[in-house]
Structure formats: C-alpha cells, structure tokens
Design a protein around this motif. Structure first.
Motif, PDB file in Angstrom:
ATOM      1  N   LYS A 266       0.851  -1.195   0.000  1.00 14.72           N
ATOM      2  CA  LYS A 266       0.000   0.000   0.000  1.00 14.72           C
ATOM      3  C   LYS A 266       0.880   1.236   0.000  1.00 14.72           C
ATOM      4  O   LYS A 266       1.725   1.417   0.877  1.00 14.72           O
ATOM      5  CB  LYS A 266      -0.903   0.002   1.228  1.00 14.72           C
ATOM      6  N   ILE A 268       1.526   5.055   0.590  1.00 14.13           N
ATOM      7  CA  ILE A 268       1.000   6.107   1.466  1.00 14.13           C
ATOM      8  C   ILE A 268       1.637   7.411   1.009  1.00 14.13           C
ATOM      9  O   ILE A 268       2.854   7.595   1.137  1.00 14.13           O
ATOM     10  CB  ILE A 268       1.363   5.810   2.941  1.00 14.13           C
ATOM     11  N   GLU A 280       3.426   0.326   2.946  1.00 18.78           N
ATOM     12  CA  GLU A 280       3.139  -0.650   3.991  1.00 18.78           C
ATOM     13  C   GLU A 280       2.918  -1.991   3.307  1.00 18.78           C
ATOM     14  O   GLU A 280       2.037  -2.127   2.460  1.00 18.78           O
ATOM     15  CB  GLU A 280       1.890  -0.217   4.768  1.00 18.78           C
TER      16      GLU A 280
HETATM   17  C1  LIG Z   1      -3.692   4.989   5.087  1.00 17.24           C
HETATM   18  O1  LIG Z   1      -2.895   3.873   5.455  1.00 17.24           O
HETATM   19  C2  LIG Z   1      -2.389   3.935   6.785  1.00 17.24           C
HETATM   20  C3  LIG Z   1      -1.440   2.758   6.976  1.00 17.24           C
HETATM   21  O2  LIG Z   1      -2.114   1.554   6.855  1.00 17.24           O
HETATM   22  C4  LIG Z   1      -3.528   3.926   7.770  1.00 17.24           C
HETATM   23  O3  LIG Z   1      -3.040   4.016   9.092  1.00 17.24           O
HETATM   24  C5  LIG Z   1      -4.442   5.107   7.470  1.00 17.24           C
HETATM   25  O4  LIG Z   1      -5.589   5.046   8.330  1.00 17.24           O
HETATM   26  C6  LIG Z   1      -4.893   5.096   6.019  1.00 17.24           C
HETATM   27  N1  LIG Z   1      -5.634   6.310   5.771  1.00 17.24           N
HETATM   28  C7  LIG Z   1      -6.738   6.317   5.037  1.00 17.24           C
HETATM   29  C8  LIG Z   1      -7.417   7.646   4.899  1.00 17.24           C
HETATM   30  O5  LIG Z   1      -7.171   5.324   4.481  1.00 17.24           O
END
Ligand SMILES: *[C@@H]1O[C@H](CO)[C@@H](O)[C@H](O)[C@H]1NC(C)=O
Length: 302
Positions: A266, A268, A280
């Motif tokens: 994933k 980020i 991640e």
């Molecule tokens: C994006 O990914 C991170 C890591 O997994 C997570 O903590 C976060 O909540 C995610 N944010 C959204 C908006 O999906």
C-alpha cells in the motif's frame, strides 16, 4: 532477539549466494578522503556505460552484511547498467562483530560530527569528483541498519542527499541514547517501538532537525518501506519515519493507494507524492523484497 537475529543472518547468507551477472565492474576504494570513524574500504560499482553526469547511489547494507553482500542483495546494479549511474557499497565497522551502522552516537547524529555519517558523505563527495557526478542526483538506499543510516544521512546531510530510501528502518536519532545500534543493544526501545508509541511528529521532527542545527535548505526526499509482520523493527516505525519527515518537510498525508506497485503493498502519499511516500507491506517481514522500478521512479531516474 537471538533467534530473530539468526534469521536475519541466515537470510543474508542465502542472499549472498545469489549471483548477479552485471555488465560493469567492481573495485575496492579506501582513500576517498573524509573518514573520521575509519570505515573499511568501500566497493564501487561502475557500469560499462557511465552517464555523462551520473547519479551517485550509496547502498547501505543491513547488520551482519558488508558492501559485497548488499551488492548482491538487490537489483540496483542492473539498473546502473541500464541507467548509467555509479553505486557505492560501503562496509560498516564491526560494532561488536554485528556489522551495523552507527545510528546512535552524537558523532554520527551530527553534521560533520566525526562519525559514520560524515565518512559516508565523504564517499559521495569523492564519487562526485571522480566521475563528474550530478550533485542534484545523490541518493542513499538501505535495508534495516542501512535504512536506519539512510534516515541518519537525510538528517545530517540534507545538503548532500537529494533522496533516501529506507527498507525497514527507523527515524533519524531514534537510537539516540542507546549504547549501540545493533540487535543485541541493551536498549531496544527504538526498534521495538517503545519510543514510537510516545513520540509525536513534532518530537521526531525536532530530533531530525537537531542533527544539523541551523540548516534551512532543501530537505532530502524520503521513500519508506516496511512490513506489517516485522518483529525485529516493528511496523510502528513506518508511521514514526513518516511522522518525522512530514514534520520536517511540512507535508501532510494526502492518500493511500492499495496494491501499488504490487499486490499487498500500500502506497502512502504525502503532499503530491514526489517528496515523501511510504509503502506498507501487508504480511511483509524484515526487509521486504526490493522494488526496483518503484524505487528508481521515486528517485527520478526512470
Ligand atoms: C492509510 O494507510 C495507513 C497505513 O495503513 C492507515 O493508518 C491510514 O488510516 C490510512 N488512511 C486512510 C485515509 O485510508
């Protein structure tokens, strides 16, 4: 911890047997200049066709490794063959036989402080001179201890490194206060996430800024990769690194992209994704497999 470290060493040993058929050549270099912590000779990989003003990549090995081992561990040399950049593969001092980078002492955590970071910056300066390199294309890439040192270099030499890539690292100065930055340190509050559970983004940012007080120039761009099942350097260190550099660069989270660049990874993104990104790796262990294309694209080489 013993078992975990043995696993890492076994992994390093297996990877060392993978042979790579690279077109270029390797050589050992010891007299690069600035070397206050007396790092042993580095290995330099030069492709057959060196670009006119080549990029310089510093490849930083994990604990238990060395320059030769990290040369074999990733596909960076094959990208050098295609893209014409130079790769430097330094080797750390022994650190009680563990061969880890110094990510804990004030010397290494200070710009021109007389530690490993200064010697590593010295290697890059040597390479820029020797190969007429492009000072705007200097990068550090590392795994585990090497990733920790890549964070240290971003904090101590933002004027030298345009970007750094961390596979399973920790924020800069996370090891500060520990007697040694190895898996057998008596203080593992950094890699096991104890500090990460209490430090704010502001605190992480201040720690990084404190490595080069007064610096106000451009900051090193960061790509940070971490596996969710990593037990040696736990997953909360991914967020800690992103917190640190988002604070230093003044960037905020923008979006997540699933299955990028491969299944279960994933992405980020912070800001527009050109200066700070994380990956991640769902179910990933310590040092997820090197993603060459994604890494080279982030560096701006592809
Ligand atoms: C994006 O990914 C991170 C890591 O997994 C997570 O903590 C976060 O909540 C995610 N944010 C959204 C908006 O999906």
């Amino acid at each position: 911890m013993t078992l975990k470290f043995t696993t890492i060493q076994a992994l390093v040993a297996i990877l060392a047997f993978q042979t790579t058929a690279n077109a270029g050549k390797t050589q050992q270099v010891s007299n690069w200049g600035d070397n206050p912590s007396r790092l042993p000779p580095m290995m330099v990989y030069t492709p057959d066709k060196i670009a006119e003003k080549p990029a310089i990549i510093l490849g930083l090995h994990p604990c238990g490794g060395n320059g030769q081992q990290y040369y074999r561990m990733t596909s960076i040399p094959s990208y050098a063959d295609r893209l014409g950049f130079i790769v430097l593969y330094p080797t750390s001092n022994s650190q009680n036989g563990m061969n880890c980078w110094d990510a804990n002492t004030a010397k290494s955590l200070t710009h021109d402080g007389g530690g490993d970071s200064q010697g590593l910056a010295g290697m890059v300066k040597w390479a820029l001179n020797t190969y007429n390199g492009d000072p705007s294309k200097v990068f550090a890439i590392g795994g585990s201890s090497g990733a920790m040192e890549a964070n240290v270099l971003a904090a101590t030499y933002p004027d030298v490194f345009n970007a750094a890539v961390s596979y399973s690292g920790v924020p800069a100065a996370c090891w500060a206060g520990s007697p040694i930055s190895t898996p057998f340190s008596s203080d593992l509050s950094c890699p096991l996430g104890k500090k990460a559970s209490t430090y704010s983004a502001q605190q992480w940012g201040d720690l990084a800024k404190g490595c080069y007080p007064g610096y106000s120039g451009t900051r090193t761009r960061m790509m940070i990769v971490h596996g969710t099942s990593d037990t040696a350097v736990v997953i909360s260190l991914l967020k800690a690194q992103l917190d640190q550099w988002s604070n230093v660069m003044g960037l905020s989270f923008s979006k997540n992209i699933t299955n990028d660049p491969i299944m279960n990874w994933k992405k980020i993104e912070y800001g527009d994704g050109s200066k700070l990104i994380g990956y991640e790796v769902q179910g990933g262990g310590h040092i997820p497999p090197f993603q060459g294309d994604a890494t080279m694209k982030f560096l701006g080489l592809m």
